[in-house]
Design a protein around this motif. Sequence first.
Motif, PDB file in Angstrom:
ATOM      1  N   TRP A  91       0.833  -1.200   0.000  1.00  0.00           N
ATOM      2  CA  TRP A  91       0.000   0.000   0.000  1.00  0.00           C
ATOM      3  C   TRP A  91       0.867   1.250   0.000  1.00  0.00           C
ATOM      4  N   THR A  92       0.310   2.312  -0.564  1.00  0.00           N
ATOM      5  CA  THR A  92       0.973   3.617  -0.542  1.00  0.00           C
ATOM      6  C   THR A  92      -0.055   4.667  -0.150  1.00  0.00           C
ATOM      7  N   TRP A  93       0.424   5.664   0.554  1.00  0.00           N
ATOM      8  CA  TRP A  93      -0.425   6.790   0.950  1.00  0.00           C
ATOM      9  C   TRP A  93       0.430   8.055   0.889  1.00  0.00           C
ATOM     10  N   PRO A  94       0.595   8.609  -0.325  1.00  0.00           N
ATOM     11  CA  PRO A  94       1.429   9.805  -0.456  1.00  0.00           C
ATOM     12  C   PRO A  94       0.777  11.025   0.190  1.00  0.00           C
ATOM     13  N   GLY A  95       1.612  11.889   0.726  1.00  0.00           N
ATOM     14  CA  GLY A  95       1.132  13.136   1.295  1.00  0.00           C
ATOM     15  C   GLY A  95       0.280  12.987   2.539  1.00  0.00           C
ATOM     16  N   HIS A  96       0.430  11.879   3.257  1.00  0.00           N
ATOM     17  CA  HIS A  96      -0.365  11.654   4.469  1.00  0.00           C
ATOM     18  C   HIS A  96       0.043  12.671   5.540  1.00  0.00           C
ATOM     19  N   ARG A  97      -0.952  13.283   6.132  1.00  0.00           N
ATOM     20  CA  ARG A  97      -0.693  14.284   7.173  1.00  0.00           C
ATOM     21  C   ARG A  97      -1.506  13.935   8.412  1.00  0.00           C
ATOM     22  N   LEU A  98      -0.809  13.758   9.529  1.00  0.00           N
ATOM     23  CA  LEU A  98      -1.478  13.544  10.805  1.00  0.00           C
ATOM     24  C   LEU A  98      -1.979  14.874  11.345  1.00  0.00           C
ATOM     25  N   PRO A  99      -3.007  14.848  12.172  1.00  0.00           N
ATOM     26  CA  PRO A  99      -3.442  16.085  12.820  1.00  0.00           C
ATOM     27  C   PRO A  99      -2.315  16.645  13.679  1.00  0.00           C
ATOM     28  N   GLY A 100      -2.316  17.939  13.875  1.00  0.00           N
ATOM     29  CA  GLY A 100      -1.337  18.537  14.768  1.00  0.00           C
ATOM     30  C   GLY A 100      -0.236  19.304  14.066  1.00  0.00           C
ATOM     31  N   GLY A 101      -0.360  19.520  12.783  1.00  0.00           N
ATOM     32  CA  GLY A 101       0.576  20.399  12.108  1.00  0.00           C
ATOM     33  C   GLY A 101       1.877  19.775  11.641  1.00  0.00           C
ATOM     34  N   ARG A 102       2.021  18.479  11.763  1.00  0.00           N
ATOM     35  CA  ARG A 102       3.235  17.851  11.245  1.00  0.00           C
ATOM     36  C   ARG A 102       3.252  17.952   9.723  1.00  0.00           C
ATOM     37  N   PRO A 103       4.448  17.976   9.132  1.00  0.00           N
ATOM     38  CA  PRO A 103       4.490  18.018   7.661  1.00  0.00           C
ATOM     39  C   PRO A 103       3.972  16.716   7.054  1.00  0.00           C
ATOM     40  N   PRO A 104       3.425  16.787   5.836  1.00  0.00           N
ATOM     41  CA  PRO A 104       2.953  15.561   5.197  1.00  0.00           C
ATOM     42  C   PRO A 104       4.116  14.623   4.892  1.00  0.00           C
ATOM     43  N   GLU A 105       3.804  13.334   4.826  1.00  0.00           N
ATOM     44  CA  GLU A 105       4.830  12.354   4.482  1.00  0.00           C
ATOM     45  C   GLU A 105       4.232  11.297   3.568  1.00  0.00           C
ATOM     46  N   ASP A 106       5.085  10.747   2.734  1.00  0.00           N
ATOM     47  CA  ASP A 106       4.672   9.643   1.884  1.00  0.00           C
ATOM     48  C   ASP A 106       4.822   8.372   2.694  1.00  0.00           C
ATOM     49  N   ARG A 107       3.704   7.686   2.891  1.00  0.00           N
ATOM     50  CA  ARG A 107       3.716   6.452   3.671  1.00  0.00           C
ATOM     51  C   ARG A 107       3.548   5.258   2.748  1.00  0.00           C
ATOM     52  N   GLY A 108       4.010   4.127   3.220  1.00  0.00           N
ATOM     53  CA  GLY A 108       3.842   2.892   2.481  1.00  0.00           C
ATOM     54  C   GLY A 108       3.996   1.717   3.408  1.00  0.00           C
ATOM     55  N   GLY A 109       3.578   0.553   2.948  1.00  0.00           N
ATOM     56  CA  GLY A 109       3.711  -0.615   3.794  1.00  0.00           C
ATOM     57  C   GLY A 109       3.238  -1.876   3.115  1.00  0.00           C
ATOM     58  N   LEU A 110       3.161  -2.910   3.911  1.00  0.00           N
ATOM     59  CA  LEU A 110       2.750  -4.236   3.468  1.00  0.00           C
ATOM     60  C   LEU A 110       1.611  -4.714   4.349  1.00  0.00           C
ATOM     61  N   ILE A 111       0.685  -5.439   3.747  1.00  0.00           N
ATOM     62  CA  ILE A 111      -0.367  -6.087   4.514  1.00  0.00           C
ATOM     63  C   ILE A 111      -0.315  -7.571   4.189  1.00  0.00           C
ATOM     64  N   THR A 112      -0.281  -8.383   5.235  1.00  0.00           N
ATOM     65  CA  THR A 112      -0.363  -9.831   5.096  1.00  0.00           C
ATOM     66  C   THR A 112      -1.770 -10.243   5.490  1.00  0.00           C
ATOM     67  N   LEU A 113      -2.430 -11.005   4.615  1.00  0.00           N
ATOM     68  CA  LEU A 113      -3.810 -11.422   4.826  1.00  0.00           C
ATOM     69  C   LEU A 113      -3.919 -12.936   4.748  1.00  0.00           C
ATOM     70  N   VAL A 114      -4.759 -13.492   5.604  1.00  0.00           N
ATOM     71  CA  VAL A 114      -5.177 -14.881   5.452  1.00  0.00           C
ATOM     72  C   VAL A 114      -6.639 -14.827   5.061  1.00  0.00           C
ATOM     73  N   LEU A 115      -6.944 -15.354   3.872  1.00  0.00           N
ATOM     74  CA  LEU A 115      -8.312 -15.390   3.358  1.00  0.00           C
ATOM     75  C   LEU A 115      -8.849 -16.807   3.420  1.00  0.00           C
ATOM     76  N   VAL A 116     -10.129 -16.903   3.748  1.00  0.00           N
ATOM     77  CA  VAL A 116     -10.819 -18.201   3.768  1.00  0.00           C
ATOM     78  C   VAL A 116     -12.037 -18.096   2.873  1.00  0.00           C
ATOM     79  N   ARG A 117     -12.357 -19.200   2.242  1.00  0.00           N
ATOM     80  CA  ARG A 117     -13.535 -19.245   1.370  1.00  0.00           C
ATOM     81  C   ARG A 117     -14.676 -19.856   2.162  1.00  0.00           C
ATOM     82  N   ARG A 118     -15.739 -19.068   2.337  1.00  0.00           N
ATOM     83  CA  ARG A 118     -16.911 -19.511   3.090  1.00  0.00           C
ATOM     84  C   ARG A 118     -18.156 -19.178   2.293  1.00  0.00           C
ATOM     85  N   GLY A 119     -19.001 -20.179   2.105  1.00  0.00           N
ATOM     86  CA  GLY A 119     -20.240 -19.957   1.368  1.00  0.00           C
ATOM     87  C   GLY A 119     -20.011 -19.455  -0.043  1.00  0.00           C
TER      88      GLY A 119
END
Length: 142
Positions: A91-119
Amino acid sequence: MDEKQRQEIRDLITEHTRLWVAHDMDAWGAYFTEDADFITHRGLWWRTRGENVDGHKDVPASVIAQKAAYTQEVVSIQPLAPDTALVHTVWTWPGHRLPGGRPPEDRGGLITLVLVRRGGSWLIRAAHNTRANGTDDFAPQG
């Protein structure tokens, strides 16, 4: 696992990401099992769909307004057992800015998922979100 199932998973992640960006957390949450585990990038561990949805609803409006820049891409789908898959996304989230006046930052990361098939549908049983860059949200600013 055949290509049809892989495409179902890619389609699920596409729609799940769309709902995240729209901040439709109830519809987003419907893609998780009731007993889903979700570990946030800060290390919070939510152990049910309800905890996960409530936790993701509890964000400032200023952050919600920035979600349009968020993207997520499936980079790996591996079958673990019949009707169970291990999925990794970037995932990427460019220009992410937290509340409180911090400068924006380009964020990124990984998500690991376990998926199951149901119905006949794929659901997320577990997710672990890890930031790949930056410091903890609560690190002192210098």
